[in-house]
Design a protein around this motif. Structure first.
Motif, short mmCIF file in Angstrom:
data_model
loop_
_atom_site.label_atom_id
_atom_site.label_comp_id
_atom_site.label_asym_id
_atom_site.label_seq_id
_atom_site.Cartn_x
_atom_site.Cartn_y
_atom_site.Cartn_z
N UNK A 204 0.81 -1.23 0.00
CA UNK A 204 0.00 0.00 0.00
C UNK A 204 0.84 1.27 0.00
N UNK A 205 2.00 1.25 0.67
CA UNK A 205 2.82 2.46 0.72
C UNK A 205 3.40 2.81 -0.64
N UNK A 206 3.58 1.78 -1.51
CA UNK A 206 4.11 2.06 -2.84
C UNK A 206 3.14 2.92 -3.65
N UNK A 207 1.86 2.72 -3.44
CA UNK A 207 0.86 3.44 -4.23
C UNK A 207 0.85 4.94 -3.92
N UNK A 208 1.36 5.31 -2.76
CA UNK A 208 1.35 6.73 -2.39
C UNK A 208 2.74 7.35 -2.37
N UNK A 209 3.79 6.52 -2.47
CA UNK A 209 5.15 7.07 -2.40
C UNK A 209 5.98 6.79 -3.64
N UNK A 210 5.71 5.71 -4.34
CA UNK A 210 6.56 5.35 -5.48
C UNK A 210 6.22 6.21 -6.68
N UNK A 211 7.26 6.72 -7.33
CA UNK A 211 7.06 7.74 -8.38
C UNK A 211 6.25 7.23 -9.56
N UNK A 212 6.34 5.93 -9.88
CA UNK A 212 5.62 5.44 -11.06
C UNK A 212 4.11 5.40 -10.85
N UNK A 213 3.65 5.49 -9.60
CA UNK A 213 2.22 5.61 -9.33
C UNK A 213 1.77 7.08 -9.33
N UNK A 214 2.74 8.00 -9.27
CA UNK A 214 2.41 9.40 -9.09
C UNK A 214 2.66 10.25 -10.33
#
Length: 823
Positions: A204-214
């Motif tokens: 879940x933290x990847x979805x809000x911190x990882x650049x490819x989701x943002x």
């Protein structure tokens, strides 16, 4: 009739074993090679075809046309696109992200590596895979859920009944406890899930911190889509340009979007999953791809081998037809009809074809495991496929090889045969047919030989071509997965202190890099503004001594120069300042500098940040030889104030074997970073995957070349045997009139080799065109030297000469009196 056919076949085998042996062996070799290569082609065409509703599955690709770089397509895309795709396209039934990740399970201080994929809970709904244990609807819904293959479960737990058990997984240095929520059954292969050991949900933290989701310009994996029907794929493709304009474009200051010119530099496309195996040969960030025309070529070689085997049978049958002329005449005199004789001869051809087919199947069973072992592909014999194909091959081979000889034999006139002093030769048309068959056989064989030689030379060239750094004596470690500047300094100092280590460095790029970061830089040239998208790397002290790049102009980084050190990531995002950088030759040319010296002292900028070029190095190739080298910019960190992002250590050593040095470095790594597995590998081993595919194809071409050449020689031998039997009287007269054995030998060899030389003349331009197209797919390639063609021609001529030399020597040295008396 069947009994008569079998008795005739047995009689021929007893009286003419060499003829029958050559006939069966040539056809069996052709059938065996055809079946083997047909299985290889079937395997290559079956990628991703085993999934339920495979025709409705697809993958999203990105296309970039950035300034100063060659346009390219990538299978890794921004995950920011997925929710918008679901909103804007009703044709999409479902979609998931799919990211590769390396997982490790640690037991007794030893790491066991597993290849994993992070994905979304909808994955099993999209792909309808069977779980041996667990519920596919809920297997990936919990954040600590883990789905294992049966083999992975056996490796970790020693059994497959593991539902609900916990296991500690080490991913990029971070340990997390997962609960087994499913055990995966057999998956469709070959395809998307090859070598996948574990599936786990995206943290879940990847979805809000990882650049490819943002951010639209950041990518870290694949987007897989399922459509309501197959035709929806093309319908969505037609509207993706507007989607990019609406969703991905923005203002120049918008960091999330592609920018104001997004549609001009960025595009999306949907590729059907069944087509990705061949499509990916020209796509970055993919593996396990193949050029479709090469695979089709391998299939064509198999078909040609089968055709050559049939042609060889026709050649031998027509060459020896005269031996059965009196049998035909006597049987016709006793009342046998042409139809009856035709049926018998075709029956004999079918019997020989059956024997050759079974022998070819045995040869296929020997070759397929060897091919699988050499190429590393999971090619295996599919007996259902063979059971459908082999009867057709036997029937087709029997008809192709027996039809013309049966027509010739059954058509002999008994009165003419019995009145003639000599056995019939079949006339000029039959002689021309035999020569045409020999030309065709050697044309195919020489083409394949030339192609094999070119592939071998190109593969060898790529392996030994300069990559801009010295590979020997160089070991590359793993990413440290740490941004702690103290830990990075400690790693450098500790590795440097080891015996036999001559230099150590840290870098963010390495051979076969883990990830790439590109940034646009602007140069205000006298002719106007030039923008170039450049690949970024950061290097530490010792880089020049370790990788040994060639400095074309200027100087190397020096820690005593303050502006050499930096910028940090924070400076890149927000800062102003001026730093010194080094660029590669490709970047220098992209900015418009004709010579490397002209780039020195020039200022390039990125936003409010300015960079002074202090050096130009030769291009360093860390990626595939098929891809063009990117413009690259190097920054420097002395590790005093600017840490690296997940740096990779590289070590140059001397005076010790690589395996010993690698073990020494691994032991040291474990004392510094015990939670991160590492194996220091030679640089050329990391690049191995870029050359493996071409080497695999080379082995298949070699098999085809050997088979084609051998079958062609059998055909030539049959022609020589026929000519030797027919020209005994002619040679006797020539020698009576004063011809020497040497002159006779030269005359016979010239006659036999004319079809071979004609085949060489036809094969060279055809092979040149084929190989020119294949070589065009490489950024670096060999030239098509005439030496390769001359070598193939000389080799084929030598083999052909050796093939007929025994027959010609025997005929040239025969005593004239004995030859004339025999006639």
């Amino acid at each position: 009739m069947i009994a008569a056919i079998l008795r005739s076949v047995g009689r021929q085998a007893r009286r003419h074993p060499l003829y029958v042996g050559l006939n069966v062996f040539g056809l069996a070799l052709g059938i065996g090679v055809f079946l083997t290569l047909a299985l290889v082609v079937r395997f290559e065409y079956s990628f991703n075809t085993g999934f339920v509703d495979a025709d409705r599955l697809a993958r999203m690709d990105e296309h970039w046309s950035e300034p100063g770089t060659t346009p390219y397509e990538s299978a890794d895309v921004s995950f920011r696109a997925l929710p918008f795709l679901k909103q804007d396209f009703s044709e999409i039934e479902d979609g998931v992200t799919f990211t590769a990740t390396n997982l490790n399970v640690q037991k007794n201080a030893q790491f066991t590596h597993f290849f994993g994929r992070m994905t979304d809970p909808e994955f099993f709904r999209m792909f309808s895979l069977r779980l041996l244990q667990g519920n596919p609807d809920t297997a990936l819904t919990r954040p600590d859920g883990l789905v294992l293959t049966r083999q992975a479960a056996m490796t970790v737990f020693g059994k497959s009944d593991v539902l609900g058990k916990t296991v500690e997984i080490n991913r990029i240095g971070q340990k997390n406890t997962y609960i087994v929520t499913g055990v995966l059954g057999d998956v469709p292969s070959p395809g998307l899930l090859d070598n996948v050991d574990m599936l786990l949900p995206v943290p879940p933290q990847d979805r809000v911190t990882r650049s490819c989701f943002l951010f639209w310009a950041s990518s870290c994996g694949e987007i897989l889509l399922k459509f309501h029907k197959h035709d929806d794929i093309s319908a969505v493709n037609a509207r993706l340009s507007d989607f990019v304009l609406h969703r991905a474009s923005g203002t120049a200051e918008d960091q999330i979007s592609i920018g104001a010119n997004g549609k001009r530099v960025y595009a999306l496309s949907v590729v059907p999953l069944q087509e990705t195996h061949f499509h990916d040969s020209q796509v970055e960030d993919t593996d396990n791809s193949a050029e479709q025309y090469v695979i089709d070529g391998i299939g064509l070689i198999g078909l040609l081998a089968l055709i050559l085997g049939c042609a060889n049978t026709v050649n031998l049958a027509t060459a020896r037809a005269g031996l059965r002329a009196k049998e035909v005449a006597l049987r016709k005199t006793l009342g046998a009809s042409r139809c009856m004789l035709f049926t018998q001869f075709m029956g004999e051809a079918m019997v020989f074809s059956c024997i050759a087919g079974l022998s070819g199947l045995a040869l296929c069973e020997i070759c397929v495991p060897a091919i699988a072992s050499v190429t590393g592909e999971a090619v295996r014999i599919n007996y259902y496929f063979i059971a459908l194909l082999l009867p057709l091959v036997i029937l087709g081979s029997g008809l192709a090889s027996g039809l013309y000889p049966s027509l010739i034999l059954s058509g002999y006139n008994p009165a003419t045969i019995l009145a003639a002093a000599r056995m019939p030769a079949g006339g000029r048309k039959t002689a021309m047919l035999r020569n045409v068959l020999v030309v065709a056989q050697f044309f195919v064989a020489i083409c394949i030989v030339i192609c094999t030689l070119v592939i071998d030379r190109q593969t060898s060239f790529l392996r030994h071509a300069s990559r801009g750094y010295i590979q020997s004596g160089l070991l590359i470690g793993q990413q440290m997965h740490s941004k702690d500047i103290e830990a990075q300094r400690h790693m450098l100092d500790t590795l440097q202190s080891l015996p036999n280590v001559t230099s150590v460095t840290l870098g963010e790029l390495q051979p076969n890099p883990h990830s790439l970061t590109r940034t646009g830089f602007v140069y205000e040239s006298p002719a106007g503004q030039v923008e170039v998208q450049m690949l970024r790397d950061r290097v530490s002290s010792g880089y020049r001594e370790t990788y040994q790049p060639r400095l074309l102009a200027g100087r190397w980084f020096d820690a005593t120069h303050g502006q050499d050190d930096g910028p940090s990531n924070a400076d890149f995002k927000n800062g102003n300042g001026n730093w010194n950088v080094i660029i590669n030759s490709k970047a220098s040319l992209s900015f418009g500098f004709k010579k490397p010296d002209e780039a020195l002292g020039k200022i390039i900028r990125e936003g409010a940040k300015h960079f002074t070029i202090i050096g130009v190095i030769d291009d360093i190739r860390f990626g595939s030889p098929r891809e063009t080298v990117s413009p690259e910019i190097l920054f420097f960190s002395s590790l005093q104030r600017t840490p690296f992002d997940d740096p990779v250590p590289a070590v140059r050593f001397s005076g010790v074997a690589p395996v010993v040095m690698s073990e020494r470095l691994d032991r040291t790594w474990r004392t510094l970073l015990p939670d991160i597995p590492s194996h220091f590998s030679p640089a050329n081993k990391l690049m191995e995957e870029f050359y493996a595919g071409d080497e695999q194809r080379e082995h298949l071409f070699t098999l085809g070349a050997v088979a084609a050449l051998l079958i062609a020689c059998l055909g030539l031998y049959g022609l020589a045997a026929f000519a030797a039997a027919r020209r005994v009287h002619e040679i006797g007269i020539r020698k009576t009139l004063g011809a020497t054995s040497g002159q006779t030998l030269a005359l016979l060899l010239a006659d036999f080799l004319k079809p071979v030389l004609l085949a060489c003349l036809l094969a060279c331009p055809a092979a040149w065109l084929l190989m020119r197209q294949w070589l065009s797919g490489f950024d670096e390639r060999i030239s098509l030297s005439p030496a390769l063609f001359l070598f193939a021609v000389a080799g084929a001529s030598l083999i052909a000469t050796c093939t007929v030399l025994g027959q010609t020597l025997h005929l040239a040295r025969a005593e004239p009196a004995r030859a004339l008396r025999a006639e």
